[in-house]
Enzyme design. Structure first.
Site, PDB file in Angstrom:
ATOM      1  CB  THR A 178      59.155   8.757  77.001  1.00  0.00           C
ATOM      2  OG1 THR A 178      59.241   9.195  75.653  1.00  0.00           O
ATOM      3  CG2 THR A 178      58.479   9.830  77.828  1.00  0.00           C
ATOM      4  CB  THR A 179      63.645  11.255  75.069  1.00  0.00           C
ATOM      5  OG1 THR A 179      64.364  10.034  74.874  1.00  0.00           O
ATOM      6  CG2 THR A 179      64.596  12.425  74.962  1.00  0.00           C
TER       7      THR A 179
ATOM      8  CE  LYS B 218      44.799  20.314  71.321  1.00  0.00           C
ATOM      9  NZ  LYS B 218      44.897  19.760  69.983  1.00  0.00           N
TER      10      LYS B 218
ATOM     11  CB  SER C 114      35.059   8.722  82.461  1.00  0.00           C
ATOM     12  OG  SER C 114      35.542   9.173  81.243  1.00  0.00           O
TER      13      SER C 114
HETATM   14  N1  PMP Z   1      42.790  16.422  75.328  1.00  0.00           N
HETATM   15  C1  PMP Z   1      41.929  16.872  74.402  1.00  0.00           C
HETATM   16  C2  PMP Z   1      40.555  17.258  74.845  1.00  0.00           C
HETATM   17  C3  PMP Z   1      42.318  16.986  73.057  1.00  0.00           C
HETATM   18  O1  PMP Z   1      41.455  17.434  72.133  1.00  0.00           O
HETATM   19  C4  PMP Z   1      43.638  16.617  72.682  1.00  0.00           C
HETATM   20  C5  PMP Z   1      44.162  16.694  71.257  1.00  0.00           C
HETATM   21  N2  PMP Z   1      43.473  17.362  70.360  1.00  0.00           N
HETATM   22  C6  PMP Z   1      44.490  16.153  73.671  1.00  0.00           C
HETATM   23  C7  PMP Z   1      44.046  16.063  74.974  1.00  0.00           C
HETATM   24  C8  PMP Z   1      45.896  15.762  73.334  1.00  0.00           C
HETATM   25  O2  PMP Z   1      46.684  16.902  73.338  1.00  0.00           O
HETATM   26  P1  PMP Z   1      48.043  16.957  72.480  1.00  0.00           P
HETATM   27  O3  PMP Z   1      47.631  17.369  71.093  1.00  0.00           O
HETATM   28  O4  PMP Z   1      48.893  17.939  73.179  1.00  0.00           O
HETATM   29  O5  PMP Z   1      48.605  15.575  72.492  1.00  0.00           O
END
Ligand code: PMP
Length: 408
Positions: A276-277, A247, A136
């Site tokens: 979850t729904t 986004k 990671s």
């Molecule tokens: N991965 C990264 C790199 C993020 O920056 C974010 C949220 N900013 C997420 C996952 C989570 O995405 P979401 O906002 O759709 O929950």
């Protein structure tokens, strides 16, 4: 029993460390973005939003709004259950097909957020691989870190984008042991990118799966908005692509795209999917409209790129400490939590400019910053106003303005 002192102590710490979060209440106006109305206890004022992750303004596109409104009228506003229990609707199935097509994968699976897709996706994948080692990147998003933790698998964290370190860890694990490399394409706080092909070369050499988070890249990079992996021609080399619908695509939800056997196994084992729904059909329809639009239109991407480039140039010319990167994220580094918060407050109160402070733990201490995200809707005039306001705030706070750089 009185537990208040525990919570009050936690709040005191946040205040002392200048990390207490204050939310700004904004009414977005789809016809006037990035202008919005700020609500305060004493009234309202006009502000310009400079920190939205609705990077292309797709939350306000007529196609996405139309799809959501029409589908909500037809199907209601809630899914009515998990995917197993009455939550699988035509719009979700069509969205998953579009996402698989976008990433040139056999299948895709939609979750309620990008956070959930990472957390439950990584945890589930690692549990399905006996004695899996998760490699990671140290800058991975919290949702990936939580997924790694929840998997219970052994983890090896490699230094950010450090291929030599990654290779050492892969070599030590040996070819036979199941391994998955977990990393991002565009890192959201510095806006730097990972060496995707080189990571895939190592995965090939040491027989590892690759799992990439394209949350800050989908919709924005690649000829069809398939993300940074499409931009650099690496989609087919990656095993699992994770991203968000919230986004670049301007809606809500997250997903994984991969070969059918992987998606099918996750579908039947991921707790964050099963229990979850489902996303409301209207949301799925809006997301599908956004994905389809951006697969066929470069207009938004090109306009965004132009305004991002101009913002970087104007801010650098004004002497502001812009961290260089090849993406649409414009980090302006201040370096301490208190002055970052003050800068954000002054921009809002004195200049009607909304940029949230980014503090620890989102970024390392000493690198606190303003994170600016120009969209296609930020005009040249707004960019000039932003630069003037930042210079005024820098003056007020006694922050140093550096010599102009040429190569933003
Ligand atoms: N991965 C990264 C790199 C993020 O920056 C974010 C949220 N900013 C997420 C996952 C989570 O995405 P979401 O906002 O759709 O929950």
């Amino acid at each position: 029993m009185d537990y208040d002192h525990f919570f009050n102590a936690a709040l005191d710490t946040l205040h002392q460390e200048r990390r207490y979060r204050v939310f700004v209440t904004l009414e977005k106006d789809a016809a006037r973005f990035p202008h919005a109305t700020r609500q305060t206890p004493t009234g309202t004022s006009d502000v310009v939003i400079w920190c939205s992750n609705d990077y292309l303004g797709m939350s306000m596109h007529p196609d996405t709004i139309g799809a959501m409104v029409d589908t909500a009228r037809q199907m209601g506003v809630g899914a009515g259950g998990t995917r197993n229990i009455s939550g699988t609707s035509g719009p979700i199935v069509a969205l998953e097909r579009a996402l698989a097509d976008l990433h040139r994968k056999e299948s895709a699976l939609v979750f309620t957020s990008g956070y959930v897709s990472n957390e439950t996706g990584i945890a589930t994948l690692a549990k399905l691989l006996p004695d899996c080692l998760l490699l990671s990147d140290e800058w991975n998003h919290n949702s990936m870190i939580q997924g790694v933790r929840r998997s219970g698998a052994e983890k090896a964290v490699f230094r950010h984008n450090d291929l030599e370190h990654l290779e050492d860890l892969l070599k030590a694990a040996g070819r036979e042991r199941p391994k998955m490399i977990v990393f991002e394409s565009v890192y959201s706080m510095d806006g730097d990118v990972s060496p995707i092909h080189a990571v895939c070369d190592l995965a090939d050499k040491y027989n590892a799966l690759t799992y990439i988070d394209e949350v800050h890249a989908v919709g924005i990079y690649g000829e069809r908005g398939g993300g940074y992996s499409e931009e650099v021609g690496a989609q087919d080399r990656l095993d699992i692509i994770e991203a968000t619908l919230a986004k670049g695509f301007g809606c809500i939800g997250g997903y994984l795209a991969a070969k059918s056997s992987i998606i099918d196994a996750v579908r039947s084992n991921a707790h964050g999917f099963i229990f979850t729904t489902a996303l409301p059909p209207a949301v799925a329809a809006a997301a599908a409209a956004s994905v389809t639009h951006l697969m066929n239109s470069n207009t938004e991407r090109l306009a965004q790129r132009k305004q991002v480039q101009r913002t970087k140039e104007v801010l650098v010319k004004a002497g502001l400490p812009v961290r260089k990167n090849p993406t649409h994220i414009v980090p302006v580094i201040i370096g301490d939590a208190e002055r970052t918060k003050l800068a954000s407050d002054l921009l809002l109160d004195d200049h009607g400019i909304y940029v949230q402070p980014i503090n620890y733990p989102t970024v390392p201490r000493g690198t606190e910053r303003l994170r600016i995200t120009p969209t296609p809707f930020h005009s040249d005039e707004l960019i000039d106003q932003l630069a003037d306001a930042l210079v005024a705030v820098w003056g007020k706070l006694g922050l140093p303005l550096h010599a102009p750089q040429e190569d933003a």
